[in-house]
Design an enzyme around this catalytic site. Structure first.
Site, PDB file in Angstrom:
ATOM      1  CG  HIS A  37      37.509  51.808  31.619  1.00 20.21           C
ATOM      2  ND1 HIS A  37      37.878  50.885  30.651  1.00 20.21           N
ATOM      3  CD2 HIS A  37      37.224  51.086  32.733  1.00 20.21           C
ATOM      4  CE1 HIS A  37      37.807  49.663  31.173  1.00 20.21           C
ATOM      5  NE2 HIS A  37      37.425  49.758  32.429  1.00 20.21           N
ATOM      6  CG  ASP A  51      41.217  46.373  35.144  1.00 18.10           C
ATOM      7  OD1 ASP A  51      41.202  46.922  36.260  1.00 18.10           O
ATOM      8  OD2 ASP A  51      40.186  46.008  34.542  1.00 18.10           O
ATOM      9  CG  HIS A  70      36.782  45.676  33.125  1.00 19.23           C
ATOM     10  ND1 HIS A  70      37.076  45.479  34.460  1.00 19.23           N
ATOM     11  CD2 HIS A  70      35.474  45.338  32.970  1.00 19.23           C
ATOM     12  CE1 HIS A  70      35.999  45.042  35.086  1.00 19.23           C
ATOM     13  NE2 HIS A  70      35.013  44.942  34.212  1.00 19.23           N
TER      14      HIS A  70
END
Lengths: 549, 440
Positions: free
Chosen positions: B116, B155, B157
């Site tokens: 992220h 992942d 996300h």
């Protein structure tokens, strides 16, 4: 205090009688591998003569168990193994009588599912029908929860001998636990016979002193106790030489011990005067185990190693040439480092034959020069092996930021060399390492002295999860409930008590050497989004060291 | 001689570094305990003794390795702890192990994660400060001359940070499989996010409906991921191996399994894996990590099951299968229409992109404008202005595959901006061709 140390080697058995640190007598006899107890008794007789009754303790380093494993002379063992999820366990190779059981224990010691009763009963009935005497039971994660192993052991109680994985070591590593359990169970009969023969022999000689055997971890264990854990006595030879070097030249710095023999050189490492341990245990006949051991390495470099000349220079070992030209008769078929030592007048032997051997190796080079070059290569190769070992120790996995940042490479300040060719190689070793190299007095009986001077070692490990409310100390088979407030201080107390328990079980009397706590892990457990308790892991050990005399 | 331990088919390196003494906060999902049970399972399995599985300690990444990728405000030194450098260094160690041929495959099981973390970094977002895969990618390019790389981010996300960093890089194919951004943090990763002006179709998002299980992942793997990897022909395939698609993960709503992760890894066959998220630390991670390791090493994964695994629980509805088929079809069309930079553009033209970036860990926003400078010869350099948390960042980034004219243009623009800069403003030149990071 009078102590006897005996080291049974591949060719000879050495014995020493010490009073305190002082060497009173030494003796040597050839080894008959089919009658080791006889050899030991004969050596004791030769060493002690009429003074057998005055001895206070006897320490033995024997090749009995190692030989039994290497020669495939172990008992057939009935193995009950519960693997649970993970690696396919089919690779486990421990005899014809291995039965895998369904069910599982998870990584926190939670019992997911017990093994099916019918399968266990059928397996035990089969083992019984086959006349097996020894049973081994192992589950994955039994160091976190020994209950299934204990239950299986109860079911197998009618067999003369049962080994449980969790009793042998509190360390993780399931394949090693399986192999350790199998080896221990398989050694039972032979070791029992050996122990009985020794007891009978010493009684006949009039020795009343307690008997101990040397372990691979540089410690001793009383002979009676070893009957339950015979696996602990495998590969005690390198540990005798490492402890012998320490006894002859005690030091508190980082140093390297070399035991240079005919075929191999055993290397041991010391950090601040304490011998380094293997992270898990010895590997024997290709099988990794949890048998605690000193971190030693055996390299194929010795006085009788084969020396060859290639375009890149001299190649020494790992094969053994055989008896060096300098010590044999007949046709000269090759050169050895021993021949080089004889040529340089550093060792007794037939110098003419040795010179001829080196001449054959490199006809256009003066033999003295060849000899010097061979020994320089020998020293250099040892240095490479030591460097690699030091690097491997440095590269061991660490799991915390602070441990990673604080890692220090071992920095040897001195080389201690023992064994036949040690004195002759001293200069080359000092040059290769650029360090002082000492060859202690009485180095030829260093192993027997090491066996004599070594003190007991003990270890135990604890795993507590105050969130689940469980505590486990596998070495003493403990698995019980704890409260939420259980902390590191409680862990230390419980583990110290466990060590005292093990000491009493081993029949160790008097004051124990200091117990140290190592490998602390303490972590909060969180479920959902709130703290529920702690996971605490801790190990306690009595380090290998010299007994007070 | 009989073998007493299994032998890996492919020599595989593990950088297993659970950082037991580091956490975001003691009860945060990214806490000390996170990899405890994974470490315990791996050690108990005896993987250290398996022939062909090698363990390596991580090294510390240098700040220069971070600065090659990120523009940090106020600076990488101020934002990154040793733990972040070790996590990034773990990924770098994995790359080195493969490139130096110590092993054929490597898996960095390290924390904290990184996917992220975007190009500009003002703090911790989504548990990430430094994008450890991106640091590894630029390290590989800098030190080993690797050019074409594919990242498959598995992942749960969306890998919005990795997407952001390589958005305009046609030498990097980024494929992200994740739970639909309408239902999960960070709320991005829709299929129209397909790449910058010089790399259209090189970012492929596969937003999957909540509840997707083995069947759905197999479908996107077979229909999209594998054909795209075949077509792109990367020199290296990387897997951002987050494990929070697992049915027991507390932060997500998917239905994936350890068996599924093992199969996915076998199919993608990545050269290097890096752990990302995954917060079912007891019920999933010990098994999913083990499954991935064994798959990488070519060992039997058939026995890697969660203790409560029951395949019957994970059957998908026909409706969901239809939905996923549609997503696959879109992805294939986006990739088929891919194109690199437009050779007909005039130098000096630009494309502008505005973003609001939220830093959830401490809670603040950053407003960002990025100017993609178009070039007929290369992907072009980018200028970025970002402000938030009392910092003002003005950066110029020259990608590794830039032409010399763009490199010079970025230098000139940086010099001008440095002269004109306000008192709070930090002006940065990040030139990956020359490996320079300059601030004014």
């Amino acid at each position: 205090m009078k102590t006897v140390g005996i080291d049974v080697g591949g060719t000879n058995a050495d014995g020493v009688l010490l009073e305190g640190e002082r060497l009173l007598a030494k003796a040597k006899i050839p080894v008959d591998h089919d009658n080791l107890s006889g050899v030991i008794i004969a050596l004791l007789e030769k060493l002690l003569g009429d003074s057998a009754g005055e001895v206070d303790q006897v320490h033995l380093s024997s090749t009995l168990c190692t030989n039994a494993i290497v020669n495939g002379e172990m008992d057939e063992v009935g193995m009950l193994v519960q693997a649970g999820p993970g690696l396919n366990p089919e690779f486990l190779d421990c005899g014809e009588n291995l039965v895998f059981l369904d069910g599982a224990i998870d990584h926190r010691g939670g019992l997911i599912q017990s093994p099916p009763v019918a399968v266990v009963d059928a397996a035990l009935a089969d083992f019984s029908a086959k006349g097996l005497q020894s049973i081994g039971v192992v589950t994955k994660f039994s160091h976190r929860n020994p209950q299934v192993e204990q239950e299986l052991a109860r079911k197998a109680a009618s067999f003369p001998h049962v080994t449980c994985g969790h009793n042998l070591s509190g360390l993780p590593n399931f394949p090693r636990r399986v192999y350790t359990t199998w080896i221990n169970a398989g050694l039972k009969t032979r070791f029992q016979q050996f122990s009985e023969a020794i007891h009978a022999g010493v009684k006949r000689l009039g020795i009343t002193a307690p008997l101990s055997v040397l372990k691979a971890d540089g410690g001793t264990i009383p002979l009676e106790r070893a009957e339950a854990v015979p696996c602990e006595s495998v590969l005690s030879g390198p540990s005798a030489s490492v402890m012998g070097a320490l006894a002859l030249t005690p030091r508190e710095k980082d140093f390297v011990v070399l035991d240079i023999g005919g075929t191999t050189t055993d290397i041991g490492l010391f950090a601040d005067g304490v011998p380094l341990m293997e992270p898990y245990g010895v590997t024997i006949m290709g099988r990794p185990t949890l048998i605690r051991a000193l971190n030693t390495r055996s390299v194929g470099l010795g006085g009788d190693s084969e020396v060859k000349r290639t375009a890149d220079g001299y190649v020494i070992g790992p094969q053994r040439h055989g008896v060096p030209a300098a010590f044999s008769e007949g046709k000269i078929t090759g050169a050895t480092p021993s021949d080089a030592m004889v040529v340089l007048n550093r060792m007794e032997g037939n110098r003419e034959r040795a010179t001829e051997a080196l001449h054959l190796l490199l006809p256009n080079n003066p033999p003295e020069e060849t000899a010097r070059e061979v020994l320089l290569t020998f020293g250099h190769n040892i240095k490479l092996a030591v460097d690699q070992m030091v690097e491997e120790v440095f590269a061991r996995p660490v799991y915390t930021v602070s441990a990673l940042l604080d890692r220090q490479r071992l920095e040897p300040a001195e080389i201690i060399a023992v064994g036949g060719p040690a004195e002759a190689l001293r200069g080359e070793l000092a040059a290769a390492f650029d360090l002082p190299c000492e060859v202690p007095l009485n180095y030829e009986v260093a192993n027997a002295i090491g066996a004599a001077r070594t003190r007991p070692t003990l270890s135990a490990s604890l795993y507590a999860n105050s969130s689940d409310g469980t505590l486990s100390i596998p070495e003493i088979g403990l698995h019980e409930k704890i409260g939420r407030s259980f902390d590191m201080k409680d862990a230390e107390e419980r583990l110290a008590a466990a060590i005292r328990h093990l000491a009493a079980q081993a029949g160790l009397e008097g004051e124990l050497p200091p117990v140290e706590f190592v490998e602390r892990e303490e972590m909060n457990t969180v479920r959902g989004f709130s703290a529920t308790g702690k996971v605490i892991a801790l190990k306690a050990q009595v380090q290998p060291g010299l007994a007070n005399v | 001689m009989t073998r007493y331990m299994p032998q890996a088919v492919r020599k595989t390196g593990l950088i297993l570094f659970p950082a037991f003494d580091w956490c975001i906060t003691p009860d945060h999902p990214e806490r000390e305990e996170r990899l405890l049970y994974t470490r315990d399972q791996i050690v108990e399995e005896g993987l250290e003794d398996v022939d062909g599985i090698e363990f390596f300690n991580p090294e510390l990444a240098a700040y220069a390795d971070i600065d090659r990728v990120h523009l940090c405000a106020p600076s990488s030194k101020a934002l990154l702890t040793e733990s972040h450098l070790i996590s990034a260094g773990g990924a770098v160690r994995a790359a080195k192990a493969v490139m130096e041929k110590e092993v054929e495959r490597a898996f960095a099981i390290v924390r904290p994660p990184g996917h992220h973390a975007m190009q500009t970094v003002f703090g911790d977002r989504g548990f990430c400060v430094a994008n450890i895969e991106a640091v590894m990618v630029e390290y590989l390019r800098r030190h080993y001359g690797v050019r074409r790389i594919a990242i498959v981010d598995t992942d749960c996300h969306h890998g919005d940070g990795t997407q952001d960093i390589f958005y305009n890089d046609p030498d990097l194919l980024f494929i992200s499989l994740h739970q639909d951004g309408r239902t999960l943090y960070p709320g991005t990763g829709f299929q129209n996010e397909a790449g910058g002006p010089a790399a259209q179709g090189y970012t492929i998002n596969l937003p999957l409906p909540p509840g997707t299980g083995e069947e759905g992942f197999s479908m996107v793997t077979d229909r999209v991921v594998l054909p795209l990897l075949d077509a792109f022909k990367p020199e290296l395939v990387l897997n951002s191996a987050g494990q929070d698609n697992h049915y027991s993960d507390p932060l997500t709503n998917m239905n994936f399994t350890a068996q599924g992760y093992a199969r996915l890894n076998k199919a993608i066959n990545p050269d290097i894996c890096v752990l990302e998220g995954g917060y079912s630390i007891e019920g999933a991670l010990p098994y999913t990590n083990l499954g991935i390791i064994l798959a990488m090493a070519g060992l039997d994964t058939g026995n890697v099951r969660e203790p409560d695994y029951d395949p019957q629980r994970f059957v998908q509805s026909a409706l969901m299968n239809g939905q996923i088929e549609g997503i696959c079809q879109n992805a294939l069309e986006i990739f088929a229409a891919r194109k690199k930079w437009d050779t007909s553009v005039c130098r000096g033209e630009e494309a502008v992109e505005r973003k609001s970036i939220y830093y959830d860990t401490t809670g603040f926003g950053v407003d960002q404008v990025r100017h993609y400078k178009l070039c007929p010869d290369c992907p072009g350099y980018t200028e970025v202005e970002a402000s938030g948390a009392g910092e003002l960042l003005h950066g110029f980034t020259v990608p590794f595959n830039a032409c010399s004219r763009c490199q010079q243009a970025a230098r000139d623009a940086f010099t001008r901006a440095a002269k004109a800069k306000g008192s709070r403003e930090q002006v940065v030149l990040q030139d990956r061709v020359a490996d320079i990071y300059e601030t004014a």
